[in-house]
Write a protein that holds these residues in place. Structure first.
Motif, short mmCIF file in Angstrom:
data_model
loop_
_atom_site.label_atom_id
_atom_site.label_comp_id
_atom_site.label_asym_id
_atom_site.label_seq_id
_atom_site.Cartn_x
_atom_site.Cartn_y
_atom_site.Cartn_z
N GLY A 20 15.99 7.86 14.25
CA GLY A 20 16.60 7.63 12.95
C GLY A 20 15.57 7.18 11.94
O GLY A 20 14.77 6.29 12.22
N GLN A 22 15.64 6.08 7.85
CA GLN A 22 16.45 5.89 6.65
C GLN A 22 15.99 6.82 5.53
O GLN A 22 14.81 6.92 5.25
N LEU A 45 23.18 5.28 7.97
CA LEU A 45 23.20 4.50 6.73
C LEU A 45 22.54 5.23 5.56
O LEU A 45 22.57 4.75 4.43
N THR A 73 21.98 2.05 12.94
CA THR A 73 21.08 0.90 12.85
C THR A 73 21.85 -0.38 12.48
O THR A 73 22.65 -0.37 11.54
N THR A 77 20.93 -6.09 5.96
CA THR A 77 21.03 -5.17 4.82
C THR A 77 21.44 -5.98 3.59
O THR A 77 22.07 -7.03 3.71
N THR A 79 23.56 -4.94 1.27
CA THR A 79 25.03 -4.81 1.22
C THR A 79 25.51 -4.47 2.63
O THR A 79 25.17 -3.40 3.15
N ALA A 148 6.79 2.45 12.96
CA ALA A 148 7.25 2.29 11.58
C ALA A 148 8.53 1.47 11.57
O ALA A 148 9.23 1.38 12.58
N GLY A 149 8.84 0.91 10.43
CA GLY A 149 10.11 0.18 10.33
C GLY A 149 10.02 -1.17 11.02
O GLY A 149 9.11 -1.96 10.73
N HIS A 150 10.91 -1.40 11.96
CA HIS A 150 11.08 -2.75 12.50
C HIS A 150 10.48 -2.91 13.90
O HIS A 150 11.11 -2.53 14.89
N LEU A 233 10.38 -14.02 7.18
CA LEU A 233 11.86 -14.03 7.24
C LEU A 233 12.37 -13.59 8.60
O LEU A 233 13.58 -13.46 8.82
N ALA A 266 14.15 -3.25 -1.88
CA ALA A 266 15.45 -2.55 -1.82
C ALA A 266 15.28 -1.10 -1.38
O ALA A 266 14.39 -0.38 -1.85
N GLY A 267 16.15 -0.69 -0.46
CA GLY A 267 16.08 0.66 0.08
C GLY A 267 16.19 1.74 -1.00
O GLY A 267 15.53 2.77 -0.91
N SER A 285 8.80 3.22 4.95
CA SER A 285 8.38 3.01 6.34
C SER A 285 7.44 4.10 6.81
O SER A 285 7.69 5.29 6.58
P1 NAD Z 1 18.43 -2.57 2.23
O1 NAD Z 1 18.18 -2.00 0.88
O2 NAD Z 1 19.76 -3.15 2.52
O3 NAD Z 1 17.32 -3.70 2.54
C1 NAD Z 1 15.94 -3.46 2.25
C2 NAD Z 1 15.09 -4.19 3.29
O4 NAD Z 1 15.36 -5.59 3.24
C3 NAD Z 1 15.39 -3.75 4.74
O5 NAD Z 1 14.17 -3.75 5.46
C4 NAD Z 1 16.31 -4.85 5.25
O6 NAD Z 1 16.22 -5.00 6.66
C5 NAD Z 1 15.77 -6.06 4.51
N1 NAD Z 1 16.77 -7.10 4.30
C6 NAD Z 1 17.99 -6.95 3.71
N2 NAD Z 1 18.62 -8.14 3.63
C7 NAD Z 1 17.78 -9.05 4.17
C8 NAD Z 1 17.85 -10.45 4.39
N3 NAD Z 1 18.92 -11.18 3.99
N4 NAD Z 1 16.80 -11.08 5.00
C9 NAD Z 1 15.73 -10.37 5.39
N5 NAD Z 1 15.59 -9.04 5.21
C10 NAD Z 1 16.61 -8.39 4.61
O7 NAD Z 1 18.10 -1.50 3.38
P2 NAD Z 1 18.16 0.10 3.36
O8 NAD Z 1 16.81 0.61 2.96
O9 NAD Z 1 19.37 0.54 2.61
O10 NAD Z 1 18.30 0.42 4.90
C11 NAD Z 1 19.54 0.23 5.60
C12 NAD Z 1 19.21 -0.36 6.96
O11 NAD Z 1 18.34 0.53 7.69
C13 NAD Z 1 18.49 -1.69 6.89
O12 NAD Z 1 18.98 -2.53 7.92
C14 NAD Z 1 17.07 -1.33 7.15
O13 NAD Z 1 16.37 -2.42 7.70
C15 NAD Z 1 17.21 -0.21 8.11
N6 NAD Z 1 16.04 0.65 8.13
C16 NAD Z 1 15.63 1.13 9.32
C17 NAD Z 1 14.51 1.91 9.37
C18 NAD Z 1 14.03 2.41 10.67
O14 NAD Z 1 12.86 2.73 10.80
N7 NAD Z 1 14.90 2.49 11.69
C19 NAD Z 1 13.80 2.25 8.23
C20 NAD Z 1 14.25 1.77 7.03
C21 NAD Z 1 15.40 0.97 6.99
#
Ligand code: NAD
Length: 324
Positions: A20, A22, A45, A73, A77, A79, A148-150, A233, A266-267, A285
């Motif tokens: 996956g 994003q 997502l 995932t 987030t 939201t 990449a990512g997390h 964080l 922000a994503g 990522s």
């Molecule tokens: P988003 O816009 O909601 O958040 C942007 C980033 O901030 C993300 O990395 C998220 O984990 C982080 N974040 C959000 N709230 C936080 C908090 N309270 N404390 C610490 N960190 C916080 O995210 P998005 O881009 O819409 O993505 C949706 C989901 O997919 C997120 O959970 C994101 O982490 C995840 N994601 C996964 C991958 C992957 O490689 N699998 C890549 C990108 C994003």
């Protein structure tokens, strides 16, 4: 051909997974991966609503009759998504393979398993992999620090993490993080994995639905060009190093909170990088394996190249070592 417990269990020709991503795991890429005989995942997502996910699943089915799955995932987030509604959309659409990632997916496994969904859980530590096995997932994707990512908070690289996991689990293990070519696949098999998961490598293919300038940036970048953001964080995220990632690292280093970096990470801002090709517009990522990515092949070319070269390495160079 390379046959493993993974290819048997998931009904695919090759032990390769497109995990996956994003904003990237959309119908065009996932269908190309499926048609190439590997296992691709739509990213749940990436679709703004469960209804949009249903449409994207249908769109993918128009492009392939091969197996594919949905990435689910569960991480912080901005939201909170309606997870139960997305899960219902997956079940209603008749999806039979799900990749969960992040937090332990207990309630989702309990809902998905009885309706015949097979689950690969992606995680970053042996203890989490053991826990996932104990709640009934079918396979684990173990994600090394290179990814990449997390990457989690333990900083254990794949060379240790993969065998540390395969020696403890009974279910098939997919090696993830740092893998972009046949050498990585053969190494992962040697470490006890039954296949590999790749993100960054698939990000840089012809069918990947992102701007060509981002693909060119990946080809030009080295393994050193990533940053770890959100570390203070406890939500470490590996992204391409750019002005925005540097600013995020600095603000948190100076004692900032998530509120001080929310707009930068922000994503939706990262999504605009993929749409416009402006690689400095937000965080996006990418893994250390970008240092191994030197071209932008079609998915079919990539998958067949990796399999052909892996067989050559196994039957050629490695087999020859035993004959000397
Ligand atoms: P988003 O816009 O909601 O958040 C942007 C980033 O901030 C993300 O990395 C998220 O984990 C982080 N974040 C959000 N709230 C936080 C908090 N309270 N404390 C610490 N960190 C916080 O995210 P998005 O881009 O819409 O993505 C949706 C989901 O997919 C997120 O959970 C994101 O982490 C995840 N994601 C996964 C991958 C992957 O490689 N699998 C890549 C990108 C994003």
């Amino acid at each position: 051909m390379l046959h493993t417990r993974f290819t048997e269990l998931f009904g695919v020709r090759h032990p390769i997974v497109q995990g996956g991503m994003q904003w990237v795991g959309r119908a065009e890429l996932v269908a190309a991966v499926a048609n190439a005989g590997a296992l691709g995942f739509l990213t749940m997502l990436t679709q703004p609503t469960p209804e949009d996910l249903v449409k994207e699943i249908a769109r993918t089915r128009e492009l392939t009759d091969q197996p594919f799955g949905v990435n689910f995932t569960i991480l912080p987030t901005i939201t909170p998504p309606p997870y139960a509604e997305y899960r219902a959309a997956i079940i209603e659409s008749g999806i039979t393979i799900v990749e969960t990632a992040g937090n332990l997916p207990t309630e989702h496994v309990e809902a998905l398993k009885p309706v015949g969904v097979r689950i690969i859980h992606k995680c970053t530590s042996v203890r989490h992999a053991l826990k996932a096995e104990s709640i009934g997932v079918d396979a684990v994707s173990i994600d090394g620090f290179e990814c990449a990512g997390h990457p989690g908070e333990d900083d254990v690289t794949g060379l240790v993490l993969i065998p540390a996991t395969t020696e403890r689990l009974r279910i098939p293990v997919i090696a993830s993080g740092g893998i972009a070519d046949a050498r990585g696949l053969v190494a992962a098999l040697a470490l006890g994995a039954e296949g590999v998961n790749m993100g960054t490598r698939f990000l840089c293919t012809a069918e990947s639905p992102i701007h060509d300038d981002v693909k060119q940036a990946i080809v030009a970048a080295s393994e050193r060009d990533t940053d770890l953001i959100l570390r203070p964080l406890g939500n470490t995220t590996r992204v391409a190093r750019n002005a925005v990632s540097r600013e995020v690292v600095q603000r948190l280093h100076d004692g900032g909170t998530f509120d001080d970096v929310r707009d930068l990470v922000a994503g939706v801002r990262g999504r605009s990088v993929y749409e416009t090709g402006d690689i400095d517009r937000g965080v996006w990522s990418v893994g250390q394996s970008q240092g191994l990515v030197h071209d932008i092949p079609t998915v079919a070319e990539l998958v067949s190249r990796i399999i052909d070269e892996a067989v050559d390495i196994i039957n050629g160079r490695l087999a020859a070592l035993t004959r000397r």
